[in-house]
Design an enzyme around this catalytic site. Structure first.
Site, mmCIF file in Angstrom:
data_model
loop_
_atom_site.group_PDB
_atom_site.id
_atom_site.type_symbol
_atom_site.label_atom_id
_atom_site.label_comp_id
_atom_site.label_asym_id
_atom_site.label_seq_id
_atom_site.Cartn_x
_atom_site.Cartn_y
_atom_site.Cartn_z
ATOM 1 N N SER A 80 0.825 -1.210 0.000
ATOM 2 C CA SER A 80 0.000 0.000 0.000
ATOM 3 C C SER A 80 0.858 1.259 0.000
ATOM 4 C CB SER A 80 -0.888 0.016 1.249
ATOM 5 O OG SER A 80 -0.066 0.071 2.401
ATOM 6 N N TYR A 125 -4.329 0.650 3.994
ATOM 7 C CA TYR A 125 -5.210 -0.491 3.746
ATOM 8 C C TYR A 125 -5.824 -1.002 5.061
ATOM 9 C CZ TYR A 125 -3.709 -1.559 -1.132
ATOM 10 O OH TYR A 125 -3.486 -1.549 -2.495
ATOM 11 N N GLY A 126 -5.068 -0.845 6.144
ATOM 12 C CA GLY A 126 -5.435 -1.479 7.431
ATOM 13 C C GLY A 126 -6.867 -1.271 7.892
ATOM 14 N N CYS A 156 2.857 -7.013 1.591
ATOM 15 C CA CYS A 156 1.892 -6.328 2.444
ATOM 16 C C CYS A 156 1.070 -7.405 3.138
ATOM 17 C CB CYS A 156 0.999 -5.451 1.555
ATOM 18 S SG CYS A 156 -0.379 -4.680 2.433
ATOM 19 N N THR A 158 -1.574 -7.023 4.910
ATOM 20 C CA THR A 158 -3.007 -6.764 4.785
ATOM 21 C C THR A 158 -3.519 -7.258 3.433
ATOM 22 O OG1 THR A 158 -2.644 -4.787 6.134
ATOM 23 C CG2 THR A 158 -4.773 -4.975 5.019
ATOM 24 N N CYS A 185 3.280 -6.529 9.789
ATOM 25 C CA CYS A 185 2.974 -5.472 8.821
ATOM 26 C C CYS A 185 4.318 -4.985 8.307
ATOM 27 C CB CYS A 185 2.215 -4.332 9.500
ATOM 28 S SG CYS A 185 2.091 -2.829 8.493
ATOM 29 N N HIS A 190 5.286 -2.272 7.073
ATOM 30 C CA HIS A 190 5.695 -0.930 7.513
ATOM 31 C C HIS A 190 6.478 -1.003 8.834
ATOM 32 C CE1 HIS A 190 2.991 0.762 4.498
ATOM 33 N NE2 HIS A 190 3.496 1.952 4.770
HETATM 34 N N1 DGL Z 1 2.194 -2.490 4.847
HETATM 35 C C1 DGL Z 1 0.892 -3.043 5.008
HETATM 36 C C2 DGL Z 1 0.937 -4.382 5.725
HETATM 37 O O1 DGL Z 1 1.935 -5.071 5.666
HETATM 38 C C3 DGL Z 1 -0.266 -2.237 5.504
HETATM 39 C C4 DGL Z 1 -0.214 -0.802 5.768
HETATM 40 C C5 DGL Z 1 -1.564 -0.143 5.562
HETATM 41 O O2 DGL Z 1 -2.388 -0.124 6.486
HETATM 42 O O3 DGL Z 1 -1.760 0.314 4.446
HETATM 43 O O4 DGL Z 1 -0.026 -4.787 6.313
#
Ligand code: DGL
Length: 276
Positions: free
Chosen positions: A20, A51-52, A82, A84, A193, A195
């Site tokens: 995302s 996306y979360g 990702c 999510t 996640c 991030h």
């Molecule tokens: N980087 C994403 C993950 O691994 C999600 C971040 C978001 O909420 O967009 O879940």
């Protein structure tokens, strides 16, 4: 490298890495190290970030359109970097594109459960990741002998997306989510996640030396290499290349991406596939 890549040789297709936003750079970095001869194309769907908090079927819709675009480049493999999007769409992607090679993320509960001494494993992830069947199945398959404590972290991925990793407020954000897990006796902390892997050092410092932070990024890169090797799609000769694209804003994205990649990055505008 042009975005419309026309290639005769299947092994010359790109390895597409999709998230995302910035989070998947934690995987891209590992892929660059492990597969220096490959052409890597990063796709950040930052127009739809985060996306979360979104319903899983909406994230699935984004992922299907993006994968269609990536496979037509052509991408010889799509790494869904990702958690999510993996929770929402991995199954649907494999069903929709049975000939596509997809590598996805699942919370690394398996190694954490195997190593835990306290028998309590904490998982940090987005709200949506915990809603998916994937999380349930990971716990069922790999965590029979431990207690898994899920910790949704609303706002954390967004904060990491929009601020440098040395931002003074990051500590307080991380503390809010990590402290309850430490009080609960977890000794393994799974980064669920991508991030969060970008600020792994901060998470480790706040969790303290008695807690092991489990970052799946190197394992995902190794898995990608194995999948390509098995399909005989590894590129034997370079030069390797990295192109970064984003569906939304590119300027600040490039600035933050440069910090995480440790070199100047100029993101290109990716096609906007679906605006809600
Ligand atoms: N980087 C994403 C993950 O691994 C999600 C971040 C978001 O909420 O967009 O879940």
């Amino acid at each position: 490298m042009a975005l419309e890549i026309l290639t005769e040789k299947p092994e010359d297709g790109v390895i597409a890495v999709y998230d995302s936003g910035l989070g998947g750079l934690s995987i891209l970095r590992e892929l660059e190290r492990l597969l220096p001869d490959e052409r890597l194309l990063y796709f950040a769907d930052n127009i739809h970030m985060p996306y979360g908090p979104r319903p899983l079927d909406e994230v699935r819709g984004f992922a299907l359109l993006i994968a269609d675009h990536l496979l037509h480049l052509p991408a010889k493999a799509v790494v869904v970097a990702c958690n999510t999007a993996s929770a929402a769409a991995l199954h649907a992607l494999r069903e929709a594109y049975p000939n596509g090679l997809f590598v996805g993320m699942e919370p690394a509960v398996k190694p954490a459960a195997a190593e835990s001494r306290s028998g309590r494993v904490g998982v940090l992830a987005t709200q949506a990741t915990f809603q998916g069947e994937l999380f349930e199945s990971v716990v069922e398959r790999f965590a029979q002998d431990v207690v898994v404590v899920p910790q949704p972290c609303p706002g954390l991925a967004e904060f990491i997306e929009n601020h440098p990793p040395d931002h003074p407020v990051l500590d307080a954000m991380v503390e809010k989510f990590v402290q309850p897990l430490i009080r609960d006796g977890v000794d393994m902390l799974v980064l669920g996640c991508t991030h969060y892997a970008l600020v792994k050092e901060t998470i480790q410092r706040i969790a303290g030396p008695d807690v092991t932070v489990v970052d799946p990024s190197p394992a995902v890169a190794r898995r990608t290499r194995a999948v390509l090797e098995e399909a005989k799609l590894l590129r034997e000769r370079g030069p390797g290349e990295v192109v970064v694209t984003a569906s939304g804003e590119t300027e600040r994205f490039s600035e933050n991406a440069s910090v995480h990649l440790g070199r100047a990055v100029k993101a290109k505008a990716a096609p906007v596939l679906w605006i809600t």
